[in-house]
Enzyme design. Sequence first.
Site, PDB file in Angstrom:
ATOM      1  N   GLU A   1       0.858  -1.137  -0.299  1.00  0.00           N
ATOM      2  CA  GLU A   1       0.039   0.187   0.486  1.00  0.00           C
ATOM      3  C   GLU A   1       1.009   1.348   0.287  1.00  0.00           C
ATOM      4  O   GLU A   1       2.042   1.354   1.065  1.00  0.00           O
ATOM      5  CB  GLU A   1      -0.765   0.273   1.286  1.00  0.00           C
ATOM      6  CG  GLU A   1      -1.794   1.080   1.256  1.00  0.00           C
ATOM      7  CD  GLU A   1      -2.740   1.028   2.391  1.00  0.00           C
ATOM      8  OE1 GLU A   1      -2.672   0.357   3.119  1.00  0.00           O
ATOM      9  OE2 GLU A   1      -4.419   2.164   2.097  1.00  0.00           O
TER      10      GLU A   1
ATOM     11  N   GLY B   1       3.501   2.139  10.249  1.00  0.00           N
ATOM     12  CA  GLY B   1       3.370   1.684  11.957  1.00  0.00           C
ATOM     13  C   GLY B   1       2.594  -0.130  11.537  1.00  0.00           C
ATOM     14  O   GLY B   1       3.368  -0.513  12.328  1.00  0.00           O
TER      15      GLY B   1
ATOM     16  N   MET C   1       0.109  -3.171   8.726  1.00  0.00           N
ATOM     17  CA  MET C   1       0.150  -3.021   6.976  1.00  0.00           C
ATOM     18  C   MET C   1      -0.637  -4.047   7.499  1.00  0.00           C
ATOM     19  O   MET C   1      -0.571  -5.092   7.937  1.00  0.00           O
ATOM     20  CB  MET C   1       1.065  -3.004   6.069  1.00  0.00           C
ATOM     21  CG  MET C   1      -0.027  -3.468   5.137  1.00  0.00           C
ATOM     22  SD  MET C   1      -0.769  -1.682   4.147  1.00  0.00           S
ATOM     23  CE  MET C   1      -2.138  -2.821   3.497  1.00  0.00           C
ATOM     24  N   GLU C   2      -2.694  -3.865   7.411  1.00  0.00           N
ATOM     25  CA  GLU C   2      -3.246  -4.718   6.892  1.00  0.00           C
ATOM     26  C   GLU C   2      -3.449  -6.800   5.755  1.00  0.00           C
ATOM     27  O   GLU C   2      -4.892  -6.163   5.821  1.00  0.00           O
ATOM     28  CB  GLU C   2      -5.185  -4.269   7.525  1.00  0.00           C
ATOM     29  CG  GLU C   2      -5.740  -2.955   6.059  1.00  0.00           C
ATOM     30  CD  GLU C   2      -5.074  -2.311   5.636  1.00  0.00           C
ATOM     31  OE1 GLU C   2      -3.854  -1.515   5.872  1.00  0.00           O
ATOM     32  OE2 GLU C   2      -5.557  -1.124   4.545  1.00  0.00           O
TER      33      GLU C   2
ATOM     34  N   HIS D   1      -6.773  -1.906  15.203  1.00  0.00           N
ATOM     35  CA  HIS D   1      -7.069  -1.274  13.495  1.00  0.00           C
ATOM     36  C   HIS D   1      -7.166  -2.218  12.573  1.00  0.00           C
ATOM     37  O   HIS D   1      -7.489  -1.548  11.422  1.00  0.00           O
ATOM     38  CB  HIS D   1      -6.020   0.420  14.136  1.00  0.00           C
ATOM     39  CG  HIS D   1      -5.977   0.612  12.632  1.00  0.00           C
ATOM     40  ND1 HIS D   1      -6.518   2.054  12.017  1.00  0.00           N
ATOM     41  CD2 HIS D   1      -5.673   0.758  11.418  1.00  0.00           C
ATOM     42  CE1 HIS D   1      -6.028   2.689  10.817  1.00  0.00           C
ATOM     43  NE2 HIS D   1      -5.676   1.671  10.410  1.00  0.00           N
ATOM     44  N   GLU D   2      -5.906  -2.785  12.310  1.00  0.00           N
ATOM     45  CA  GLU D   2      -5.581  -3.432  11.243  1.00  0.00           C
ATOM     46  C   GLU D   2      -6.369  -4.653  11.253  1.00  0.00           C
ATOM     47  O   GLU D   2      -6.882  -5.300  10.729  1.00  0.00           O
ATOM     48  CB  GLU D   2      -4.443  -3.787  11.177  1.00  0.00           C
ATOM     49  CG  GLU D   2      -3.417  -3.027  11.280  1.00  0.00           C
ATOM     50  CD  GLU D   2      -2.820  -1.548  10.985  1.00  0.00           C
ATOM     51  OE1 GLU D   2      -4.215  -1.985   9.639  1.00  0.00           O
ATOM     52  OE2 GLU D   2      -2.084  -0.824  10.936  1.00  0.00           O
TER      53      GLU D   2
HETATM   54  N1  BES Z   1      -3.381   0.966   6.207  1.00  0.00           N
HETATM   55  C1  BES Z   1      -2.398   1.528   6.931  1.00  0.00           C
HETATM   56  C2  BES Z   1      -0.977   1.456   6.521  1.00  0.00           C
HETATM   57  C3  BES Z   1      -0.487   2.197   5.212  1.00  0.00           C
HETATM   58  C4  BES Z   1      -0.015   3.717   5.737  1.00  0.00           C
HETATM   59  C5  BES Z   1      -0.353   2.414   4.500  1.00  0.00           C
HETATM   60  C6  BES Z   1       0.532   4.960   5.346  1.00  0.00           C
HETATM   61  C7  BES Z   1       0.866   2.867   3.622  1.00  0.00           C
HETATM   62  C8  BES Z   1       0.524   4.098   4.138  1.00  0.00           C
HETATM   63  C9  BES Z   1      -2.261   1.596   7.671  1.00  0.00           C
HETATM   64  O1  BES Z   1      -3.688   0.395   8.071  1.00  0.00           O
HETATM   65  C10 BES Z   1      -2.240   1.649   9.151  1.00  0.00           C
HETATM   66  O2  BES Z   1      -3.263   2.672   9.439  1.00  0.00           O
HETATM   67  N2  BES Z   1      -1.437   2.345  10.321  1.00  0.00           N
HETATM   68  C11 BES Z   1      -0.688   2.899  11.236  1.00  0.00           C
HETATM   69  C12 BES Z   1      -1.404   2.671  12.136  1.00  0.00           C
HETATM   70  C13 BES Z   1      -2.701   3.237  13.124  1.00  0.00           C
HETATM   71  C14 BES Z   1      -3.408   2.681  13.997  1.00  0.00           C
HETATM   72  C15 BES Z   1      -2.503   4.462  13.243  1.00  0.00           C
HETATM   73  C16 BES Z   1       0.304   3.065  10.215  1.00  0.00           C
HETATM   74  O3  BES Z   1       1.106   2.541   9.644  1.00  0.00           O
HETATM   75  O4  BES Z   1       0.930   4.632  11.238  1.00  0.00           O
HETATM   76 ZN    ZN Z   2      -5.776   1.676   8.906  1.00  0.00          ZN
END
Ligand code: BES
Ligand code: ZN
Length: 860
Positions: free
Chosen positions: A130, A264, A266-267, A300-301
């Site tokens: 992603e 942080g 990735m789902e 979250h994930e």
């Molecule tokens: N889908 C995102 C991961 C992501 C973030 C992909 C930025 C590409 C760019 C994942 O679900 C996510 O939101 N991760 C957050 C943590 C969340 C607890 C807010 C992150 O990685 O900060």
């Molecule tokens: Zn997310």
Amino acid sequence: MAEKKEFQRLPLKVVPSNYNVTLTPDLTAFTFTGSETITVEVKEKTRVIAINSADIEIQSVKFNDMTGEIKMDSDTETATFTFPDMLPLGQGTLSLVFTGCLNDKLKGFYRSKYTTPAGEERHGAVTQFEATDARRALPCWDEPACKATFDVTLVVPKNRVALSNMPVISECKTESGLRSVSFARTPIMSTYLLAFVVGEYDFVEGRDSDGVLIRVYTPLGKAEQGTFALEVAKKTLPFYKEYFGVAYTLPKIDLIGIADFAIGAMENWGLVTYRERCLLVDPENSSSVSKQYVALIVGHELAHQWFGNLVTMEWWTHLWLKEGFASFIEYLCVDHCFPEFDIWTQFVNQDLSQALDLDALNNSHPIEVPVGHPAEVDEIFDAISYNKGASVIRMLHSWIGDEAFRKGLNQYLSKFAYKNAFTEDLWDSLAEASGKPVREVLSTWTSQMGFPVLQVSETLEDGHRALTITQSKFCADGKSSESDFQWMVPIDITCATNPLKPFYSTVLSSKSSTISLDGVKAGDWVKLNPGTIGVYRVHYSSTMLDSLIPAVSNMSLPARDRLGLQNDLFALAKAGLSSSVDVLKVAEAYKSENNYTVWSDLASNLSTISLIMQYTDCSPLMDSYNIKLFSDVAARVGWEKKQGESPLDAMLRALVLSMLGHSGHTDTVQEAMSRFEQHISGEKSLDADLRSAVYGTVVKKGDKSHFDNLMKVYETSELSEEKVRVLRVLGYVKDEQQINNVLQFAISDKVRSQDAVSCFAGVATSVLGRQLTWEFVQANWKKLSIMFEKGSLQARLVKISIQDFVNRSIIPEIKEFFKKNPAPAASRVIQQSFENIELNAAMLERDREAIKSYLTKTDL
Ligand code: BES
Ligand code: ZN
């Protein structure tokens, strides 16, 4: 905005339905070879197929038996195949052979470094796709709406763990002595959710109440650090199943901690990847804050397994649908699993308040924003999509009620399962379930940027009390906006007789409205926004505000309301709409506050005033104000854990001691030093909850020996959380040479690039450190922009190194620099930082004298 190239989505004359892909990573040469057979449907006459591909060399392409010509375009990240004859309509197969590099950029198919328990350095291979990086591992239709099924085979060395979204279905030895591991077919899904991991890991496992196999993978020898996340996941999957009325659809889910990881977590469907400190909990060395964070991020994930994976946004414009939603639901989940965290109160200071701060800037953007080019997509993974998205959903949830909310979600998830959806699809399901005009109301929140401030005053006419409410756009600089923004605002109103239950609810749909207070008892205070659920600020008349202050002091006003009240006041002061001195006066009413989250928010608001006062000769006055304000609560919490205390008590203690330590409170500094020495000598290990406060204090107030000892902690600890705890405070040193050493250290090979940002952030907290960080960033831009090529890290680095300046004169210099050295993923952040600098400067000019004279006089 990012530089706009003409961006086009893929032509969909030919679309995929299944990818049969085999990848063979070489973990020492850092390359991989791949082959794939894609089942496609030719929908329109054509001889040409264009798909996404980047940094991959394609050796050959065939459509059925027909060989095609290959043309790569690195700007558009596409490969175009041209065939001699027209492709027959209907089903066919596209076969590709290709090679690529296991890069060190934390995206696509990349390498991650680890050390074995025997001390040997090795690499594993991991993916992060992603938003737009699946195309770096395999040529594919890399758009969320191009869903297909995947049959994955990984060819790996004998003694390595190989994981993908689905369980293993078969395994065999290859001629070259490798293992060929094949995984079951995935459900139909988007490419950005595909994942592979190859490396050495231990795990703990369990099953949820429905028999779903859950494993948490950890570094070798650290399996027990996965136990906490496993417990969270075991409770969370059934919770979501019950809440959504839809079961998790895969037979297994793995959660894995990856040493080198840009974000942080990735789902990926069935194989969720995490930064180590977002997943692993060490019983001895992890703090309550970390544990809570792990619970939130697991929540979250896992929420994405439904919201995002099962039902996916049609395009990145609707990213917020899954991110805002997951950022809301994670709190529901943690509230369910760990009520002791009182997590919804923390939502107000972690999500809502950050959303409002960012969204008040002129360089904010609507929740729904047209994006095309990958750099534009990267940019919207920000506090608007996440925090404002979550806050708007929380407001909606409260407005339509939990029952209708769940019913609508269930309808939405069932209707769009394995498909894609637009924002409006969710509104329609929720409207049907609730009978309320969800689309009309919510589109005012998602399609225009910003939010309102409600001007509220009470009038008395012929003995009748009434409330007048007027909305206008809230601008961080206090100017009224020229454009005609207006929102449909769900409003609840409470009074002293029952602070928890609104006596009146409405949706404000015009500029202004008057509400009768005839039913309210004489002398009762009246307050808007109970629970601080609304996405707006409230500006009370001074009489109304005065009547609320006693309810703060005696805490008859609920915690979330106490939090929201001072948060609004600080924002109004920063905008110049009320005076900073009035805010400091109101802060005194919080002296006997006992709630961690309220204190935490108050402390971060005060830090804005401390920041501008750094640029005057009044920093010591501000320090003593802070010490006085926190003295009562400090006496109450002490240094020692009390029996049976809640994690929030532990967090409050850490916050208070850190405030006192940083402000130079003599007893606290001494105690911190003595406990630090005992910790280092091994005489008595420091409670994990106290470490940040103590480490920060000893670096800031101590000498070189404290710094050196802390560096040893960094070097000897194997726990990422501990290392980052140290990195965050190393930059508190005062000496110019030492500060520069810390900056150098941050980009040395002793620090993983994702952690370097935390180190920079620590340095940039002082006047000198901020200046040196900016100079360092400029001088080392080449190296840094390679290290932080990954979008979100680049944006964070830039933000940290410029946003807290207080002198306007720096703006042209920064502008000039980024003109010569473009940072496309940070372009909006740069504009936002300029606004922040302007705001800081304006506040300093406006309030410095008044604050100074107040601080000199107050006997708090
Ligand atoms: N889908 C995102 C991961 C992501 C973030 C992909 C930025 C590409 C760019 C994942 O679900 C996510 O939101 N991760 C957050 C943590 C969340 C607890 C807010 C992150 O990685 O900060
Ligand atoms: Zn997310």
